[in-house]
Each structure stands twice: as C-alpha cells, then as structure tokens.
Design an enzyme around this catalytic site. Structure first.
Site, PDB file in Angstrom:
ATOM      1  NE  ARG A  51      -2.075   0.458   3.681  1.00 39.15           N
ATOM      2  CZ  ARG A  51      -2.582   0.350   4.896  1.00 39.15           C
ATOM      3  NH1 ARG A  51      -3.884   0.410   5.069  1.00 39.15           N
ATOM      4  NH2 ARG A  51      -1.815   0.149   5.938  1.00 39.15           N
ATOM      5  CE  LYS A 148       2.345 -18.055  13.348  1.00 38.60           C
ATOM      6  NZ  LYS A 148       2.884 -18.606  14.536  1.00 38.60           N
ATOM      7  CG  HIS A 240       4.763 -23.208  14.541  1.00 34.44           C
ATOM      8  ND1 HIS A 240       4.674 -23.166  13.171  1.00 34.44           N
ATOM      9  CD2 HIS A 240       4.759 -21.920  14.951  1.00 34.44           C
ATOM     10  CE1 HIS A 240       4.613 -21.900  12.786  1.00 34.44           C
ATOM     11  NE2 HIS A 240       4.659 -21.133  13.842  1.00 34.44           N
ATOM     12  CE  LYS A 331       5.170 -14.710  21.691  1.00 38.91           C
ATOM     13  NZ  LYS A 331       6.330 -14.905  20.834  1.00 38.91           N
TER      14      LYS A 331
HETATM   15  P1  NAD Z   1       3.370  -6.180   8.364  1.00 40.71           P
HETATM   16  O1  NAD Z   1       2.307  -5.397   9.049  1.00 40.71           O
HETATM   17  O2  NAD Z   1       4.784  -5.920   8.718  1.00 40.71           O
HETATM   18  O3  NAD Z   1       3.241  -5.924   6.789  1.00 40.71           O
HETATM   19  C1  NAD Z   1       1.994  -5.865   6.154  1.00 40.71           C
HETATM   20  C2  NAD Z   1       2.174  -5.563   4.684  1.00 40.71           C
HETATM   21  O4  NAD Z   1       0.866  -5.488   4.138  1.00 40.71           O
HETATM   22  C3  NAD Z   1       2.867  -4.249   4.368  1.00 40.71           C
HETATM   23  O5  NAD Z   1       3.672  -4.409   3.224  1.00 40.71           O
HETATM   24  C4  NAD Z   1       1.699  -3.321   4.018  1.00 40.71           C
HETATM   25  O6  NAD Z   1       2.023  -2.305   3.076  1.00 40.71           O
HETATM   26  C5  NAD Z   1       0.766  -4.286   3.364  1.00 40.71           C
HETATM   27  N1  NAD Z   1      -0.614  -3.794   3.419  1.00 40.71           N
HETATM   28  C6  NAD Z   1      -1.313  -3.420   4.513  1.00 40.71           C
HETATM   29  N2  NAD Z   1      -2.548  -2.989   4.147  1.00 40.71           N
HETATM   30  C7  NAD Z   1      -2.598  -3.118   2.805  1.00 40.71           C
HETATM   31  C8  NAD Z   1      -3.600  -2.832   1.832  1.00 40.71           C
HETATM   32  N3  NAD Z   1      -4.800  -2.361   2.176  1.00 40.71           N
HETATM   33  N4  NAD Z   1      -3.314  -3.083   0.548  1.00 40.71           N
HETATM   34  C9  NAD Z   1      -2.103  -3.573   0.181  1.00 40.71           C
HETATM   35  N5  NAD Z   1      -1.120  -3.867   1.051  1.00 40.71           N
HETATM   36  C10 NAD Z   1      -1.374  -3.631   2.340  1.00 40.71           C
HETATM   37  O7  NAD Z   1       2.974  -7.703   8.549  1.00 40.71           O
HETATM   38  P2  NAD Z   1       3.972  -8.964   8.577  1.00 40.71           P
HETATM   39  O8  NAD Z   1       4.528  -9.102   9.933  1.00 40.71           O
HETATM   40  O9  NAD Z   1       4.890  -8.884   7.423  1.00 40.71           O
HETATM   41  O10 NAD Z   1       2.940 -10.177   8.411  1.00 40.71           O
HETATM   42  C11 NAD Z   1       2.407 -10.533   7.161  1.00 40.71           C
HETATM   43  C12 NAD Z   1       1.707 -11.878   7.279  1.00 40.71           C
HETATM   44  O11 NAD Z   1       2.635 -12.853   7.665  1.00 40.71           O
HETATM   45  C13 NAD Z   1       0.595 -11.924   8.336  1.00 40.71           C
HETATM   46  O12 NAD Z   1      -0.411 -12.796   7.888  1.00 40.71           O
HETATM   47  C14 NAD Z   1       1.278 -12.535   9.548  1.00 40.71           C
HETATM   48  O13 NAD Z   1       0.353 -13.190  10.384  1.00 40.71           O
HETATM   49  C15 NAD Z   1       2.199 -13.514   8.856  1.00 40.71           C
HETATM   50  N6  NAD Z   1       3.366 -13.870   9.646  1.00 40.71           N
HETATM   51  C16 NAD Z   1       4.304 -12.946   9.948  1.00 40.71           C
HETATM   52  C17 NAD Z   1       5.410 -13.299  10.692  1.00 40.71           C
HETATM   53  C18 NAD Z   1       6.506 -12.332  11.008  1.00 40.71           C
HETATM   54  O14 NAD Z   1       7.520 -12.765  11.581  1.00 40.71           O
HETATM   55  N7  NAD Z   1       6.375 -11.073  10.664  1.00 40.71           N
HETATM   56  C19 NAD Z   1       5.552 -14.631  11.144  1.00 40.71           C
HETATM   57  C20 NAD Z   1       4.575 -15.555  10.815  1.00 40.71           C
HETATM   58  C21 NAD Z   1       3.492 -15.166  10.059  1.00 40.71           C
END
Ligand code: NAD
Length: 482
Positions: A51, A148, A240, A331
């Site tokens: 976004r 996830k 997990h 944790k």
């Molecule tokens: P984040 O909040 O860091 O990133 C979200 C991304 O989504 C950003 O690039 C943002 O620009 C984009 N976004 C948000 N709203 C948007 C919209 N309306 N249109 C287009 N893009 C949009 O989230 P994250 O930590 O990267 O997590 C992403 C996914 O991965 C989630 O489902 C989370 O549960 C999963 N996940 C993350 C981790 C981790 O370590 N970060 C671990 C396991 C699972």
C-alpha cells in the site's frame, strides 16, 4: 559434500505485503539466497505489491538495505545483490481498491509459473484471492502461498477454506507452516523412513514419552494486539507444535508424496484424545518489578491470555497408547530453544549399578539454535579405573561430514522453491488445518467458560512450577531449556 542445486522453472512471484516485516526478513532474503546459488532462473521476476506510496528506486533501496541487514551474503556479494535487485518491480496497490491491479496484470508473463504470496494481514486473504480472479491475475496453473494464522478457530478456518476453494483447487493452495521447511524436520523424516533401524523401536513398547519444546526469550514484542487475541495455544500449538507431533507420530506413508504424507498426519490429529483440564498448564509472564509483564506488553491490565502452555497429550491408537507426548511453548523463557526429544524406555534388566550418570537413551531433534539430530547412548567411561557408564551423543545429522556445518538454508528458501516445483508435501492441506482446530477449539472454549487464570511465571524462567509438576507426577522430568 556440496548440495546439488537443480534450477526450478521460470516464474513470476507476486508478493502482497512486500514492504512488510515478513517479506523483508524472510521472503526476499530467501529468494536472494536461491538466486545466489543459481536455483532461481535468470528470467524469474519478483513483483512487490503493497500500500505504501514509494517509487521503484525507493523500493529497491528498502530491499537492498534489508538484505544487507538480514543476510551476510548481500554484504559479501555486492554485484550479486545489484543484479538481484534488477529482478524487482514495485506496484502500489491498496487491496481494497481497484487501482493498480491492471499494472500488475500487465507485468505478468503468460508462459511462466505464477506464484502469489499472501504476506499481509490474514483478514485480507479472502479478499486478495477474489481480486486475483476478478482482475484476471489468476490462471489455472497459478499457486497461492498463504501465511499463518489460517483462521482463528474451526469456523473461521472452514470459512476461509471454502472461500479459497471456491476460487482455487486444493493443489493450488500452499498453506505454510515454516517449521516443516526446516532442514532438521525433513531430516527427521529421512531418518525415520529411510532406515530399517528405527521403525521397530518407534512405538510405545520402546518409547517412554516424547517432549516437544518451543521456547522463546522474546516477549510479544510489537505484536501485542494480535497476540492478546490469540495466545500461545492458537499462535504455536495449533500449528507448529501440532506439525512436529504429527511427523513423530504418523504411520509410515506409502509414498513420499503430498497426499500420502498429509493423509497420515490427518490420522494422527484425529487420534488425539481430548486433553483433561488437569493435564494442561497455562502461564503468563511477569517480573519482580511489575513493569516487564505480559499485561503491560499487551497494554491490557486484565488480560488472561496465555503466553505459555504445557500439556500432556495422549494419542489414542495402537502405536502410541501409553506413550504421552508432552508439549511446551512460551515466551520470555530462559533460552531460545526448540527441540523434540524422544525418550526411550530403559533396558528391561540392568546389569550395571544404578548411578546418577545413567540416562535413558534419547533422540534429540534440535530445531534451534544449532539445528541437528543427536542420539544419546550410554557407554563405558574410558580408562582402567573401574567400570562407570557415561552419556555420549552421536551426531545423526552429520552436518560437518556433509559440509553444511550447521548453516542450513532458511525454511522459506525450501518452501518457496517447493511452491514453484508444485510440491505440496511440506504444506498443510485444508482438512489438516481444520482437524487441528477441531482439537484445539474445545480446550480454548473450556478456558473461556471457566475463566481460568493463567499461572504466573518469572521472565527468564522455565515457565510456571505447575508445568514442572505435570511431568513430576508421572515420574518424569522436562529436559532443560538451553
Ligand atoms: P506487516 O504489518 O509488517 O506488513 C503488512 C504488509 O501489508 C505491508 O507491506 C503493508 O504495506 C501491506 N498492506 C497493509 N494494508 C494493505 C492494503 N490495504 N493493501 C495492500 N497492502 C497492504 O505484517 P507482517 O509481519 O509482514 O505479516 C504478514 C503476514 O505474515 C501476516 O499474515 C502474519 O500473520 C504472517 N506472519 C508474519 C510473521 C513475522 O515474523 N512477521 C511470522 C509468521 C506469520
């Protein structure tokens, strides 16, 4: 031994959420590593979608900085980094809106594999899936990679499965559990199913119990809002720990192919017995000062969400009757440590004097740190000064012999390449995820109905005392978290 790299077919991968934490820390570094070893074909391209209002150069700078932060290779190989960045294109799309989708569509090639990676909030999964169809981005051979959590409970997981399956076939849906991409986890399957040695011992006649521990030193760090609605049971156990349990407990599949393996995992989940309230301990961390508490971290002074769970799980089938599986995750524990420990029964008749040094045989599958598999045996302490037994461990991963030196690939490298290869063996099938929720939901419902308070434990400890008692009362002990 240098690991062989077989290039995958050419592909376009579209990463939704390309500026987010997961993309920056895991997905893009994984692709960079595969590019560096020559597995990613030269023509393969990466389309970042998010976004944020940034131009191409700013996106590439962001990715470059992140690769330098998260991978040594990017620091050592600036030329490689530069050529990798040329593969990237950024598209600003708000997934709720209509703008930008046609730009993505126009950039995709028709004659290569298409992968759509959903690295965004789970609340967008269904929406993006439908937009992929409405905007013509999806084709019959495309794959979607789903992060996830997959649902918050059984109802939500079923609803998401239905939504996705209305648009895509099961063979196009890759539900990720990155634990399955870990080298040691795959090695566990290799060990079990390619050696005749283990199968005769792999049952309750010879295995006393199994311990599965996933311990973290971090707190809820920045994810407080999500975590407080989720808790350790939903965040870790349902996915997990459940996957690890399945790989240990499953019957040998007929073939090493996706449905044979996943059929066996589903059977394990369906054999899990309901957990008695007395066989489960919920905990929440706090500290002596009262500042570094879970409740402060999630900004909810009344929160009863668990940051720790320990439980005794019984599998109701012939292989595992009378061999409990003890699961533990939390944790703010004393060490960052994930492992599976298979503890074998003692010899039926012991000819040596009982001593403190004598330990049961144990197969330890270590996921982090220091990934590896070790088999603990008793041998004679060397030397002529008497006859004493000592515990030694045999390295079953042979990391040094095989030249990996313990530096195994990140799970995402393996998993993303598997998506392009079309291999779903290490991904969860829809019914598997639903079966796991069906087992977990009643446990959570019971907590909610009875409003049981979690047991408090100190930051940096091994968890609440009640978790220790869970094994003590069975005459067993947890392995140290280290
Ligand atoms: P984040 O909040 O860091 O990133 C979200 C991304 O989504 C950003 O690039 C943002 O620009 C984009 N976004 C948000 N709203 C948007 C919209 N309306 N249109 C287009 N893009 C949009 O989230 P994250 O930590 O990267 O997590 C992403 C996914 O991965 C989630 O489902 C989370 O549960 C999963 N996940 C993350 C981790 C981790 O370590 N970060 C671990 C396991 C699972």
């Amino acid at each position: 031994m240098v690991s062989r790299v077989i290039p995958v077919d050419s592909f376009d991968i579209v990463i939704f959420g390309a500026t987010g934490d997961l993309a920056r820390r895991k997905i893009l570094p994984a692709l960079f590593h595969r590019y560096a070893v020559g597995q990613m074909p030269d023509e393969a391209r990466i389309l970042g979608v998010a976004r944020r209002e940034i131009n191409q150069q700013a996106f590439k700078t962001l990715v470059r900085d992140n690769l330098i932060e998260f991978t040594q290779l990017a620091v050592k190989e600036p030329k490689l980094l530069k050529s990798f960045l040329e593969k990237l294109t950024y598209f600003r799309v708000d997934v709720h809106g209509e703008d930008g989708w046609s730009d993505v569509s126009g950039a995709l090639r028709s004659n290569v594999k298409r992968v759509f990676c959903f690295s965004v909030s789970p609340s967008f999964f269904g929406l993006i899936a439908s937009k992929l169809h409405a905007t013509g981005l999806a084709n019959p051979d495309c794959r979607i990679l789903i992060e996830k959590p997959f649902g918050h409970n059984l109802i939500a997981a079923k609803s998401l499965n239905n939504e996705l399956l209305n648009l895509f076939s099961e063979h196009q849906i890759y539900r990720i559990d990155h634990y399955l991409g870990k080298e040691t986890v795959q090695n566990l399957m290799a060990l079990r199913f390619s050696n005749a040695l283990w199968e005769p011992l792999w049952n309750s006649t010879h295995i006393d119990h199994v311990q599965i521990t996933v311990a973290e030193t971090i707190g809820v760090s920045g994810r407080g809002d999500y975590y407080d609605r989720s808790g350790a049971m939903r965040d870790m156990v349902q996915n997990h720990l459940m996957q690890l349990l399945c790989l240990i407990a499953m019957e040998p599949p007929a073939r090493f192919e996706p449905n044979s393996v996943r059929d066996e995992k589903v059977k394990v989940i369906q054999s899990l017995e309901p957990v008695l309230p007395t066989d489960i301990v919920r905990g929440q961390y706090r500290d002596k000062t009262g500042n570094e508490t879970y409740r402060n971290h999630v900004n909810n002074p009344d929160s009863n969400t668990e940051s720790f769970v320990a439980m005794k799980v019984n599998i109701g089938n012939w292989r595992w009757a009378s061999t409990p599986f003890y699961l533990r995750t939390g944790k703010k524990l004393k060490s960052q440590s994930s492992e599976v420990a298979i503890i074998f029964r003692d010899p039926p008749h012991m000819i040596f004097p009982i001593s403190e040094e004598r330990k049961s045989n144990a197969l330890i599958i270590r996921l982090q740190p220091n990934e590896g598999i070790k088999l603990h045996n008793m041998i004679k302490e060397p030397g002529p000064g008497g006859f004493r037994l000592t515990d030694v461990s045999l390295d079953m991963t042979f990391a040094n012999t095989l030249g990996t030196g313990g530096n195994s690939q990140d799970a995402y490298e393996r998993l993303i390449m598997d998506v392009i290869r079309g291999d779903q063996t290490l991904f969860m099938r829809g019914d598997e995820v639903e079966a796991a929720w069906a087992w977990v939901d009643p446990i959570i419902a019971e907590w909610e109905q009875t409003d049981v308070l979690p047991a408090f434990y100190q930051n940096g400890s091994s968890g609440p005392d009640q978790a220790t008692s869970l094994l003590h009362r069975d005459g067993r002990e947890w392995r140290d978290i280290c």
